[in-house]
Design a protein around this motif. Structure first.
Motif, PDB file in Angstrom:
ATOM      1  N   GLU A 148     115.337  12.593 -64.584  1.00 23.51           N
ATOM      2  CA  GLU A 148     116.045  12.073 -65.749  1.00 23.51           C
ATOM      3  C   GLU A 148     115.468  12.725 -67.006  1.00 23.51           C
ATOM      4  N   GLU A 185     117.612  13.672 -69.709  1.00 21.21           N
ATOM      5  CA  GLU A 185     118.553  13.599 -70.822  1.00 21.21           C
ATOM      6  C   GLU A 185     118.092  12.705 -71.974  1.00 21.21           C
ATOM      7  N   ASN A 186     117.141  11.800 -71.738  1.00 23.67           N
ATOM      8  CA  ASN A 186     116.708  10.885 -72.797  1.00 23.67           C
ATOM      9  C   ASN A 186     115.412  11.314 -73.474  1.00 23.67           C
ATOM     10  N   PHE A 205     114.930  17.248 -75.100  1.00 28.13           N
ATOM     11  CA  PHE A 205     116.255  17.502 -74.541  1.00 28.13           C
ATOM     12  C   PHE A 205     117.338  17.150 -75.556  1.00 28.13           C
ATOM     13  N   LEU A 206     117.177  16.025 -76.232  1.00 30.70           N
ATOM     14  CA  LEU A 206     118.184  15.593 -77.210  1.00 30.70           C
ATOM     15  C   LEU A 206     118.246  16.551 -78.398  1.00 30.70           C
ATOM     16  N   ALA A 246     120.101  19.545 -77.177  1.00 33.10           N
ATOM     17  CA  ALA A 246     121.522  19.225 -77.039  1.00 33.10           C
ATOM     18  C   ALA A 246     122.211  19.191 -78.402  1.00 33.10           C
ATOM     19  N   PRO A 296     113.861  22.214 -72.153  1.00 32.43           N
ATOM     20  CA  PRO A 296     115.066  21.479 -72.562  1.00 32.43           C
ATOM     21  C   PRO A 296     116.268  22.360 -72.868  1.00 32.43           C
ATOM     22  N   GLN A 316     117.669  23.540 -69.541  1.00 31.31           N
ATOM     23  CA  GLN A 316     118.325  22.428 -68.850  1.00 31.31           C
ATOM     24  C   GLN A 316     119.659  22.102 -69.502  1.00 31.31           C
ATOM     25  N   ASN A 317     119.733  22.175 -70.828  1.00 33.96           N
ATOM     26  CA  ASN A 317     121.021  21.988 -71.508  1.00 33.96           C
ATOM     27  C   ASN A 317     121.993  23.097 -71.141  1.00 33.96           C
ATOM     28  N   GLY A 361     123.597  22.531 -67.845  1.00 33.29           N
ATOM     29  CA  GLY A 361     124.592  21.469 -67.948  1.00 33.29           C
ATOM     30  C   GLY A 361     125.857  21.922 -68.649  1.00 33.29           C
ATOM     31  N   GLU A 362     125.707  22.696 -69.721  1.00 35.06           N
ATOM     32  CA  GLU A 362     126.862  23.183 -70.462  1.00 35.06           C
ATOM     33  C   GLU A 362     127.732  24.107 -69.617  1.00 35.06           C
ATOM     34  N   ASN A 418     124.336  22.559 -62.952  1.00 38.72           N
ATOM     35  CA  ASN A 418     123.103  21.810 -62.687  1.00 38.72           C
ATOM     36  C   ASN A 418     122.744  21.787 -61.204  1.00 38.72           C
TER      37      ASN A 418
END
Length: 581
Positions: free
Chosen positions: A84, A86-87, A91-92, A95, A172, A175-176, A179-180, A184
């Motif tokens: 996990e 994303e939080n 990472f934020l 993003a 991060p 990892q973004n 996902g984009e 993943n």
């Protein structure tokens, strides 16, 4: 039956493949294999094989008969769940930067941005510029994308790579990016551990296991304290005391240590030499392919901060196949889908200038001329220095690049005639004087999977004294080290496991050498030359010489260009007027 994690099927017709099962009422590991030519599973206690883990009651495997017309039996290779991420704050932040390109206002006149270099930095810059509505043209000198993550296929259809690439939870921006692009599932996450070979106990390993139930930094502290094989308690205490200034001083303290090597810092802080020998030689070689008596302590402290401050920061993943196809191609496809272009076999030979010192165009080795509104060099720093026009070399921004030099590294691939048993489905720190890290890619990577034969991929570092040696000399030296890591299976004279083939990939200048006092020499992505920008892990960003640093540098380059949009459009318009006159 409860199977945890994302899984991928591997057909086993005519082969033997072993996997582990755990049963709550059994205290030892079991394995099972499929007999060649049948659909029968046989379970074994105390298997010597190491590999993917699955949770399943053994009784569920008994007396199972295939249904009529059922497809051949498949055994599922278990990947650990995606953590996990994303939080997390990092990472934020990553993003948010990504979304700024997609969600910003569309340019009234898209900029044509010419980018030399299709490594992760160049592809990243192009991807985010395309997201922002501009038209990048990426020029790659070779016939393969990826730069320092490039790979090639041999005549047997097997891949060999520039390096052994690991994707951390503390990356991060990468990892973004996955996902984009909707990929993943191409990352194969491994158990949260760091595994070190034991040179004084050939064939044995020592583990740092990070418990999932504890938050950071306590999971990392627990992993260190629980390991009693590499450091004694007095050594751990003295090391912890030595690290207190870094923990209390924050980023300002970390940046101030750039002037010291790891070895110098350890001695100044009273950290025992054995901590350096047991842990930081391996860590230094893994981070920058050099020993701690050369590496800047800032590099180590930044890595420790990322790994210890994020719960999943040190968790590792392997890409599920070769990087050009599994990572770089999706980026290129995305760029082209938005109107950008990616060219291979397009080597930039010269940067031609206007009379005012700005870039007129890029001259390719083919003789072609590529013009644009904006220009980016996204090559390694050593190539940039070769391309710099004479008129720019005395500009302080470019002059300070002289201290930034790529470090040599060698990547070795060896295919054996058998499946090696003394290995893990993970990255392994060799703690060898010649080798850095290695992995059995026939286990860790889906595309390279082979149930019968191992393929070891090894990073040979430091490589400065070996880069001019023949491939055979390098493989011979590697085999001598492997004989210590696999004493029951490998002998230097190949009297045990036989080499079927090998590939040696030499990179004379790889990532920039992170030696003391080089931090002030790292340039920002925006140069003092209007319309000219840089991208690459050597440019100013907080992740140093890494894949994450390359991707972030590309994003920061794209951000600088979008921020300068009005100036760049005015410059382009003025040039059009001059040409028309």
């Amino acid at each position: 039956m409860n199977i945890i994690g994302s899984v991928s099927p591997v057909k086993l017709s005519g082969t033997i493949q072993r996997r582990y099962l755990w049963h709550p009422n059994l205290d030892k590991k079991c394995s099972f294999h499929k007999c060649s030519g049948s659909n029968r599973l046989e379970s074994f206690r105390n298997s010597e094989f190491m590999g993917c883990q699955m949770k399943a009651p053994i009784w569920l495997l008994k007396d199972r008969k295939p249904r009529h017309g059922a497809s051949p039996l498949q055994v599922f290779c278990k990947d650990f769940p995606r953590p996990e991420l994303e939080n997390t704050v990092n990472f934020l932040e990553a993003a948010q930067l990504s979304s700024s390109f997609r969600d910003g206002s569309r340019p009234r006149k898209p900029l044509k941005v010419v980018i030399a270099g299709a490594g992760l930095a160049g592809l990243s810059a192009a991807k985010y510029l395309a997201d922002a509505g501009h038209k990048p043209i990426v020029l790659e000198a070779r016939d393969v994308l990826g730069g320092k993550v490039a790979a090639w296929k041999d005549s047997d259809g097997d891949w060999y790579e520039t390096g052994l690439h690991i994707f951390f939870g503390a990356y991060p921006n990468i990892q973004n990016l996955f996902g984009e692009l909707g990929i993943n599932d191409r990352l194969q996450w491994k158990e949260h551990s760091m595994i070190f070979a034991m040179p004084n106990k050939p064939g044995e390993f020592s583990r740092f296991d990070f418990p999932e139930t504890l938050p950071a930094p306590f999971n990392g502290i627990f992993a260190i304290l629980r390991n009693s094989e590499m450091l004694t308690w007095p050594e751990k205490v003295r090391f912890a005391i030595g690290l207190l200034p870094a923990m209390l001083g924050g980023q300002a303290y970390v940046e101030a240590q750039d002037g010291l090597t790891v070895t110098e810092w350890m001695r100044r802080q009273g950290v025992p030499d054995r901590v350096n020998d047991e842990v930081f030689i391996a860590m230094s070689k893994a981070l920058n392919f050099i020993n701690p008596d050369e590496l800047s302590m800032q590099c180590i402290l930044i890595a420790l901060n990322r790994f210890l401050q994020e719960k999943h920061g040190s968790k590792m993943a392997f890409l599920d196949g070769n990087p050009p196809e599994r990572l770089c191609k999706p980026i290129a496809d995305h760029i082209e889908s938005l109107g950008g272009e990616v060219w291979v076999n397009s080597r930039t030979q010269k940067i031609e200038l206007n009379t005012d010192g700005t870039v007129k165009h890029f001259l390719l080795s083919s003789g072609n001329i590529i013009s644009g509104d904006v220009y980016v060099i996204a090559t390694p720093v050593d190539i940039l220095k070769l391309l710099l026009p004479q008129e720019w070399k005395d500009i302080p921004y470019f002059k300070k690049l002289e201290k930034l030099v790529g470090v040599p590294v060698i990547n070795v691939h060896i295919w054996f005639d058998r499946k090696l048993k003394n290995t893990y489905d993970h990255l392994l720190f060799s703690r060898s004087p010649l080798l850095s890290v290695y992995a059995d890619m026939s286990v860790t990577c889906k595309e390279y999977y082979d149930p019968d034969r191992s393929m070891l991929e090894l990073v040979f570092a430091p490589a400065e004294q070996w880069i001019s040696c023949s491939d055979q000399e390098i493989v011979d030296a590697t085999m001598q080290e492997l004989a210590k890591l696999f004493p029951d299976e490998i002998a230097a004279d190949q009297s045990k496991a036989k080499i079927l083939k090998y590939h040696v990939v030499k990179t004379p200048r790889s990532v920039y050498k992170t030696v003391p006092d080089c931090e002030p020499c790292r340039p920002l992505q925006r140069s003092p030359v209007k319309g000219f920008y840089l991208a690459g892990d050597y440019t100013k960003q907080k992740y140093l010489a890494s894949m994450e640093g390359a991707v972030l540098s590309g994003k920061l380059c794209a951000q600088a260009i979008t921020q300068d949009y009005e100036v760049l459009v005015a410059q382009a318009t003025q040039r059009e007027v001059q040409v028309s006159i």
